[in-house]
Write a protein that holds these residues in place. Sequence first.
Motif, mmCIF file in Angstrom:
data_model
loop_
_atom_site.group_PDB
_atom_site.id
_atom_site.type_symbol
_atom_site.label_atom_id
_atom_site.label_comp_id
_atom_site.label_asym_id
_atom_site.label_seq_id
_atom_site.Cartn_x
_atom_site.Cartn_y
_atom_site.Cartn_z
ATOM 1 N N MET A 92 -26.714 -76.720 4.594
ATOM 2 C CA MET A 92 -26.239 -76.466 5.949
ATOM 3 C C MET A 92 -24.963 -75.651 5.846
ATOM 4 N N ALA A 93 -24.873 -74.576 6.621
ATOM 5 C CA ALA A 93 -23.664 -73.757 6.608
ATOM 6 C C ALA A 93 -23.246 -73.488 8.048
ATOM 7 N N ALA A 94 -22.018 -73.844 8.373
ATOM 8 C CA ALA A 94 -21.522 -73.676 9.744
ATOM 9 C C ALA A 94 -20.545 -72.507 9.805
ATOM 10 N N ASP A 95 -20.738 -71.622 10.792
ATOM 11 C CA ASP A 95 -19.758 -70.586 11.098
ATOM 12 C C ASP A 95 -19.755 -70.359 12.605
ATOM 13 N N GLU A 96 -19.129 -69.280 13.067
ATOM 14 C CA GLU A 96 -18.994 -69.112 14.515
ATOM 15 C C GLU A 96 -20.347 -68.915 15.224
ATOM 16 N N SER A 97 -21.401 -68.521 14.450
ATOM 17 C CA SER A 97 -22.702 -68.315 15.095
ATOM 18 C C SER A 97 -23.466 -69.628 15.299
ATOM 19 N N GLY A 98 -23.109 -70.650 14.538
ATOM 20 C CA GLY A 98 -23.804 -71.932 14.665
ATOM 21 C C GLY A 98 -23.974 -72.596 13.310
ATOM 22 N N LEU A 99 -25.052 -73.365 13.189
ATOM 23 C CA LEU A 99 -25.311 -74.096 11.945
ATOM 24 C C LEU A 99 -26.618 -73.578 11.354
ATOM 25 N N ARG A 100 -26.522 -73.087 10.094
ATOM 26 C CA ARG A 100 -27.669 -72.458 9.463
ATOM 27 C C ARG A 100 -28.239 -73.403 8.420
ATOM 28 N N PHE A 101 -29.546 -73.649 8.457
ATOM 29 C CA PHE A 101 -30.234 -74.539 7.518
ATOM 30 C C PHE A 101 -31.081 -73.699 6.577
ATOM 31 N N THR A 102 -31.020 -74.005 5.275
ATOM 32 C CA THR A 102 -31.819 -73.266 4.306
ATOM 33 C C THR A 102 -32.457 -74.222 3.318
ATOM 34 N N ALA A 103 -33.722 -73.940 2.982
ATOM 35 C CA ALA A 103 -34.392 -74.686 1.909
ATOM 36 C C ALA A 103 -35.272 -73.711 1.152
ATOM 37 N N LEU B 181 -31.462 -70.861 12.062
ATOM 38 C CA LEU B 181 -30.135 -70.960 12.654
ATOM 39 C C LEU B 181 -30.221 -71.773 13.932
ATOM 40 N N VAL B 182 -29.376 -72.810 14.031
ATOM 41 C CA VAL B 182 -29.207 -73.472 15.321
ATOM 42 C C VAL B 182 -27.951 -72.851 15.929
ATOM 43 N N PRO B 183 -28.141 -72.023 16.980
ATOM 44 C CA PRO B 183 -26.996 -71.302 17.550
ATOM 45 C C PRO B 183 -26.094 -72.251 18.335
ATOM 46 N N THR B 184 -24.853 -71.848 18.513
ATOM 47 C CA THR B 184 -23.913 -72.709 19.241
ATOM 48 C C THR B 184 -24.376 -72.960 20.676
ATOM 49 N N LEU B 185 -24.944 -71.917 21.303
ATOM 50 C CA LEU B 185 -25.381 -72.060 22.694
ATOM 51 C C LEU B 185 -26.832 -71.633 22.845
ATOM 52 N N ILE B 186 -27.587 -72.355 23.667
ATOM 53 C CA ILE B 186 -28.902 -71.874 24.105
ATOM 54 C C ILE B 186 -28.930 -72.032 25.611
ATOM 55 N N ASP B 187 -29.134 -70.915 26.319
ATOM 56 C CA ASP B 187 -29.127 -70.932 27.790
ATOM 57 C C ASP B 187 -27.889 -71.643 28.333
ATOM 58 N N ASP B 188 -26.735 -71.301 27.798
ATOM 59 C CA ASP B 188 -25.454 -71.875 28.244
ATOM 60 C C ASP B 188 -25.270 -73.349 27.903
ATOM 61 N N GLU B 189 -26.276 -73.970 27.266
ATOM 62 C CA GLU B 189 -26.091 -75.359 26.852
ATOM 63 C C GLU B 189 -25.504 -75.360 25.449
ATOM 64 N N ALA C 1 -15.579 -74.457 9.934
ATOM 65 C CA ALA C 1 -16.645 -73.799 9.188
ATOM 66 C C ALA C 1 -16.739 -74.393 7.786
ATOM 67 N N GLY C 2 -17.881 -74.162 7.128
ATOM 68 C CA GLY C 2 -18.061 -74.696 5.780
ATOM 69 C C GLY C 2 -19.527 -74.910 5.504
ATOM 70 N N ALA C 3 -19.829 -75.487 4.335
ATOM 71 C CA ALA C 3 -21.238 -75.679 3.967
ATOM 72 C C ALA C 3 -21.385 -76.886 3.047
ATOM 73 N N ILE C 4 -22.585 -77.429 3.011
ATOM 74 C CA ILE C 4 -22.889 -78.587 2.151
ATOM 75 C C ILE C 4 -24.393 -78.606 1.902
ATOM 76 N N VAL C 5 -24.800 -79.244 0.806
ATOM 77 C CA VAL C 5 -26.224 -79.484 0.541
ATOM 78 C C VAL C 5 -26.450 -80.996 0.537
ATOM 79 N N LEU C 6 -27.439 -81.450 1.337
ATOM 80 C CA LEU C 6 -27.767 -82.878 1.377
ATOM 81 C C LEU C 6 -29.229 -83.090 0.989
ATOM 82 N N SER C 7 -29.515 -84.201 0.337
ATOM 83 C CA SER C 7 -30.884 -84.559 -0.059
ATOM 84 C C SER C 7 -31.811 -84.474 1.150
#
Lengths: 378, 378
Positions: free
Chosen positions: B35-46, B56-64, B72-78
């Motif tokens: 998982m990597a978070a920056d101003e665009s949102g949270l990005r998941f990679t496998a 990418l889960v963007p910060t906003l979808i339809d203003d929500e 910001a930052g990143a981590i790998v979880l099981s």
Amino acid sequence: MKIIILKNALVQAIQNVHKAVSSKSTIPVLSGIKMAADESGLRFTATDLEIGIETLVPTLIDDEEIVQVKEAGAIVLSARFFGEIVRKLPGKTVEIEVKQNYLTIIRSGKTEYNLHGLDHEEFPRLPQVAGNQVFSVQSDILKDMIRQTSLAVSSEEIRPVLTGVLFTLKNGNLKFVATDSHRLATRESIVEAPPEMEFTNVIVPGKSLNELGRLLADNDVLVDVVVAENQVLVKMGHTQFYTRLIDGQYPDISRIIPTTFKTGLTVNTKELQGAVERASLVAKESDNNVVRFNIKHDRLEITSASPDAGKMSEPIDEIQVNGDELLIAFNSKFFMDALRVIDSPDLLIEFTGSMSPFLIKLPDNPTYLHLILPVRIY
Amino acid sequence: MKIIILKNALVQAIQNVHKAVSSKSTIPVLSGIKMAADESGLRFTATDLEIGIETLVPTLIDDEEIVQVKEAGAIVLSARFFGEIVRKLPGKTVEIEVKQNYLTIIRSGKTEYNLHGLDHEEFPRLPQVAGNQVFSVQSDILKDMIRQTSLAVSSEEIRPVLTGVLFTLKNGNLKFVATDSHRLATRESIVEAPPEMEFTNVIVPGKSLNELGRLLADNDVLVDVVVAENQVLVKMGHTQFYTRLIDGQYPDISRIIPTTFKTGLTVNTKELQGAVERASLVAKESDNNVVRFNIKHDRLEITSASPDAGKMSEPIDEIQVNGDELLIAFNSKFFMDALRVIDSPDLLIEFTGSMSPFLIKLPDNPTYLHLILPVRIY
């Protein structure tokens, strides 16, 4: 034998008996289902010699013709193969005709199968159960009693009696007990029995009860239970279920169940279930599956930890605690099993110290009791 | 890293990427999700190094607000453990905070987990795919093309190219071909591509395509497909899917497909499917799984036989047959696979003799073709 049967009735009958079909017997005929047609209808039988199920599809139900028997007789067909075929048949009715050498013709719609059957004379007869010890109980109550106790039977064959559920009856009160020596479940119910009827050491295999549970309907129709020397027979409408009993003496459990407690708490079932489930996700990453309760005077904290995975904590606030504060640890699997068969909105848990068994009770139903042994906290 | 995300979005993102998580890698980080978070949102990679999925889960979808990135930052979880935990979390939102030594705190409702994470720097970067060869195709059409061809890929590693689906593109016509040398499936579709774009030997692993098929939505939104030297990249909204390609030359299949026929028949798909399925129940009891078609001038008879189980026959009357009568036998599994991915009410089957491959076609859709080799009748 020659009969015509409604497809749905045939599918249902096979489904009723197929759980008793032996999956690994060296006796070929036991992998089959016996069908026998006479003036009463078509009777299906399967047995693995441990349990037996027999179901009659009568010729008429509410004046609707279900089975038309054109020629009486009997045959044994491979349960797996016959079951698969029947489910896929295209027509609303199925004709089954047995010719020479057990050749069996199955017709439905435009489909015709010719199957090799087996001699029904080789199929074992189900035991004749003498009917002097009979009690009656509602189907849904018996189903519930099985569900709430059979989860606690032992899966280890070292002590065979613990792989069964103990049935006792006294003064019309039927009681089920199961324990694997780490946990114990009991459930009681008043049943319809002759006043003098009483038994104390009837041990029914847990596996058999699970199959019986599947057959029992969720309704209040009475089923008859016949208890004999070596077996139990359950009569449900047109279906009969037999199981052998387990030999041996069930241990005396009366001294194991605490009658007083030092810490008692009342808690919402769903909330506790969720928290223990979440804690168990961490607990099951380590060998011992341990979840802890840290009980304060108005608060329960649920925690778990695993060297590899990490740890978890969750408080349940504003609960009602009577007595001492306590820290106790237990196998979360046992706790979750117990909660899975409980339908009450609230739980009563009674502890008598961190190394003594604790009790899960239902405030609204004193007939149920679950006991769990804690584990030592290092 | 510190973020707050809607639980449903987190569950969905994990579900999107988890199919690319390696299940048996010796590299620990590959069993995780980055998982990597920056101003665009949270990005998941496998990735399992064969395929890779990034969403990418963007910060906003339809203003929500979906993700709130506090740091910001990143981590790998099981993947397994994290996925289990997230599904069970009690709250509507989830806070994820990474502390020192990859310690990751997950909070939701009153639940708190402390998990051991892994260094995201060790996680492989997904390849940069050069974007000069791009075509666009509707999501549901690509999904259908995969479904209708990937079933025919070989599961045997002896000829690696046959474990993939051949992609070719010419004059804006995308064609998929798959064969395991017993059967062959092709499907074509017009796509949006630059007029000069053309490729002939792009072989995509069948397993990768099945995972891609799961990600593709059943709608007409365009997805972009980037074809590069060693890999293909598919861009679907916020999700990107990478797969490596299979090295080697795909065999020339143009001469295998008959262009004329001696016996042709039109038949109702469901009726034929039911009959072949019923015949296959007997056929699969013997080794060869063989079902026969006995084609007369106005009638198709489906039969099968097994020495142990018995035999089956079913006619389909009043069908339209053009050309010669024919008796032909084939592996019923292949036939059923082919029919499972067909949505047309009627089928056209064209035979050129009992030992020649036959074609399954759709009267209403010339872009699909399935070829099956018959088996010898002894």
